[in-house]
Design a protein around this motif. Structure first.
Motif, PDB file in Angstrom:
ATOM      1  N   LEU A   6       5.333   2.490   1.806  1.00  0.00           N
ATOM      2  CA  LEU A   6       5.149   1.045   1.850  1.00  0.00           C
ATOM      3  C   LEU A   6       4.717   0.542   0.485  1.00  0.00           C
ATOM      4  CD1 LEU A   6       3.100   0.755   5.165  1.00  0.00           C
ATOM      5  CD2 LEU A   6       5.571   0.567   4.873  1.00  0.00           C
ATOM      6  N   LYS A  10       3.798  -5.011   1.874  1.00  0.00           N
ATOM      7  CA  LYS A  10       3.782  -4.517   3.258  1.00  0.00           C
ATOM      8  C   LYS A  10       2.383  -4.042   3.645  1.00  0.00           C
ATOM      9  CE  LYS A  10       8.250  -4.643   4.256  1.00  0.00           C
ATOM     10  NZ  LYS A  10       8.854  -5.409   5.313  1.00  0.00           N
ATOM     11  N   ASP A  13       0.346  -7.104   4.326  1.00  0.00           N
ATOM     12  CA  ASP A  13       0.700  -7.636   5.651  1.00  0.00           C
ATOM     13  C   ASP A  13       0.093  -6.802   6.772  1.00  0.00           C
ATOM     14  OD1 ASP A  13       2.202  -9.712   4.583  1.00  0.00           O
ATOM     15  OD2 ASP A  13       4.124  -8.692   4.859  1.00  0.00           O
ATOM     16  N   GLU A  46       3.253   5.442   4.971  1.00  0.00           N
ATOM     17  CA  GLU A  46       3.085   4.607   6.156  1.00  0.00           C
ATOM     18  C   GLU A  46       2.124   5.250   7.155  1.00  0.00           C
ATOM     19  OE1 GLU A  46       5.955   1.971   8.977  1.00  0.00           O
ATOM     20  OE2 GLU A  46       6.592   4.038   8.630  1.00  0.00           O
TER      21      GLU A  46
END
Length: 75
Positions: A6, A10, A13, A46
């Motif tokens: 990521l 991202k 977020d 991630e």
């Protein structure tokens, strides 16, 4: 299967934190460090971000429950 990386937008977020807060947490050792992808590019695994978020949820739930109990007591 490849691990998804990521990029910062991202991660922002996913966590709801600002760029400066994320880097402050990294400096404190309280957030996963990014992987260097190039001269000016980094990315986060991630799975590490998901695990970090999951580790935060129990304390968030406890804080929410405490606030709810306190508001009921005050009534």
């Amino acid at each position: 299967m490849r691990e998804k990386l990521l990029r910062l937008p991202k991660v922002i977020d996913a966590t709801g934190y600002s760029k400066s807060r994320i880097y402050a947490l990294i400096k404190e050792g309280a957030f996963p460090a990014p992987l260097k992808l190039g001269d000016r590019a980094v990315g986060w695994r991630e799975s590490e971000i998901e695990a970090w978020i999951a580790s935060r949820q129990p304390s968030m739930k406890n804080a929410s429950l405490s606030a709810t109990a306190e508001s009921r007591t005050a009534q």
